[in-house]
Design a protein around this motif. Sequence first.
Motif, PDB file in Angstrom:
ATOM      1  N   PHE A 200       0.859  -1.267   0.194  1.00 51.33           N
ATOM      2  CA  PHE A 200       0.139  -0.164  -0.062  1.00 51.33           C
ATOM      3  C   PHE A 200       0.783   1.215   0.149  1.00 51.33           C
ATOM      4  N   THR A 201       0.395   2.213  -0.160  1.00 53.34           N
ATOM      5  CA  THR A 201       1.040   3.687  -0.073  1.00 53.34           C
ATOM      6  C   THR A 201       0.759   4.396   1.163  1.00 53.34           C
ATOM      7  N   ALA A 202       1.275   5.483   1.500  1.00 57.32           N
ATOM      8  CA  ALA A 202       1.052   5.918   2.815  1.00 57.32           C
ATOM      9  C   ALA A 202       1.386   7.533   2.740  1.00 57.32           C
ATOM     10  N   GLN A 203       0.779   8.378   3.102  1.00 60.55           N
ATOM     11  CA  GLN A 203       1.021   9.976   3.241  1.00 60.55           C
ATOM     12  C   GLN A 203       0.087  10.447   4.084  1.00 60.55           C
ATOM     13  N   ALA A 204       0.816  11.390   4.662  1.00 63.80           N
ATOM     14  CA  ALA A 204      -0.019  12.255   5.634  1.00 63.80           C
ATOM     15  C   ALA A 204       0.290  13.852   5.681  1.00 63.80           C
ATOM     16  N   PHE A 205      -0.622  14.586   5.769  1.00 62.89           N
ATOM     17  CA  PHE A 205      -0.492  16.016   5.780  1.00 62.89           C
ATOM     18  C   PHE A 205      -1.623  16.645   6.516  1.00 62.89           C
ATOM     19  N   CYS A 206      -1.562  17.849   7.015  1.00 69.29           N
ATOM     20  CA  CYS A 206      -2.513  18.764   7.628  1.00 69.29           C
ATOM     21  C   CYS A 206      -3.394  17.849   8.613  1.00 69.29           C
ATOM     22  N   ASN A 207      -4.542  17.584   8.567  1.00 70.33           N
ATOM     23  CA  ASN A 207      -5.218  16.361   9.204  1.00 70.33           C
ATOM     24  C   ASN A 207      -5.769  15.341   8.468  1.00 70.33           C
ATOM     25  N   ASN A 208      -4.864  15.124   7.640  1.00 65.74           N
ATOM     26  CA  ASN A 208      -5.204  13.773   6.751  1.00 65.74           C
ATOM     27  C   ASN A 208      -4.321  12.679   6.632  1.00 65.74           C
ATOM     28  N   PHE A 209      -4.698  11.589   6.435  1.00 61.78           N
ATOM     29  CA  PHE A 209      -3.818  10.490   6.038  1.00 61.78           C
ATOM     30  C   PHE A 209      -4.417   9.796   4.822  1.00 61.78           C
ATOM     31  N   ILE A 210      -3.732   9.454   3.686  1.00 60.11           N
ATOM     32  CA  ILE A 210      -4.357   8.986   2.545  1.00 60.11           C
ATOM     33  C   ILE A 210      -3.599   7.824   2.048  1.00 60.11           C
ATOM     34  N   SER A 211      -4.169   6.521   1.569  1.00 57.38           N
ATOM     35  CA  SER A 211      -3.432   5.491   1.280  1.00 57.38           C
ATOM     36  C   SER A 211      -4.165   4.753   0.177  1.00 57.38           C
TER      37      SER A 211
END
Length: 456
Positions: A200-211
């Motif tokens: 899977f992919t993973a990234q976080a920023f501000c108040n978010n996590f996306i995958s």
Amino acid sequence: MKKIFLLAFLFLTSLIFGQKTTFTIKYSEQLAVYLFIENLSEHYPENVFKTEFQKSKYNTEKYKNIISKFDKLIVDYSFRFDEYPYGSKKNMQTNDLLKKNLIETNNLNDFKLRSAGFIPIQTLSDLASCIAEFTDVYNELIYNPNKEKFEKQLRDMIKYSSDNNIVGYFETGLLFYNSSWDNAIPFVSAFYPLPNSKGFTAQAFCNNFISAVQVDLNSNKDLFSVMMHETYHIVYDEQSFEVKTEIDTYFKENKSKCSNYAYQLMNEVLATALGNGYVYEKLDGKLDAGDWYNRKYINLMAKKIYPIVKEYIDQKKAMDKNFIDTYIKLYEENFPNWIDELDNIMTYRYVLSENETDLRGISKLFRYRSRTEFDSEITENSINKMKDTPLTKVVIISKNTAEKVKLLKNKFPELKEWKSNANKEFANKFFLNDKSQLIIINQKESAIETLFKLIK
């Protein structure tokens, strides 16, 4: 429109941080389509989204022109929080804000209204148009063929998160980092399907996590430990100005020659120790016996500091001066040579070169980078700006060598005894008083890759 609201109804769940702050897991069609188009760019390596598109009926001039138009949109601007110690707080990126708004709005009109002012209106309108054009394409090629598996998977992730009190690990991070969070701001995680893939992919920023999550994922503990790893970067970033200033002072006052590069490494090390170490151990019942990170400096240092991190968590203590001093000591005692290894120190670099092709050569040599700055002039002003950072300082001279060397000697007292031959190529490294390395290269005919190999 009806479909978007249905998905939000089916797959949006709220858990509670301290009975106040909500933790939301959802699917965002708008975000998924945006990232789908991004992956179709010619600048992106081969990937499953590109493969599915290229063999489909949509691989036509019409859609290739839309991809090309999307590629040309400039959506990534940034600004710094200059009052914070250098590098202690992440630059704000408009691209992150756009993704945040894609997640948190229900249609493209709302997205445009919320995002107006971040980027030019025409660019924003064109971006929304590209997403609208590709929505049906994405659904036909990616979402619908994986719909049943993905929707079950999303329900399973929501249940797993609740059953294992994932939200509690957020509070653990807030306490350990001595950080804070406004309870009125929810933490939103957005997942989307990743077909024909592993991992899977993973990234976080501000108040978010996306995958992007493989549709046959069978290990939620891996996913959620990585999710918390990325979330801890946000928690670290949200430390107050006072806390960050204190931490910066602890590192600068420490006498170890390793303190600067230990500091540069710390953000990733602590996120790994907490997410891939502590959270994983809690979810699995035992520590992960394999690598926690695919880069040796982060992996080894995270494992070395982990017992101290766990002790602080168990005692409900926030990181303090004693923790910082212990961290630096462990770095120096176990990995003293790291401050001389180019693969490590070039992760954090400030390059001055009048030949912009050198930047591409350096990027090819040292692909992994955490923080990088570049200036195409070697002047008193550019040297001053570089000198004020704790990064590895690289100066590549290709003309007027004697003049440029004189400038450098005037700015760096550590070069007082250095003798150089302006007519010959050289590559020298100096350890500076701020505990960073300075690399000076005189380039005549050799490629930059060749000259870096001369550095001892």
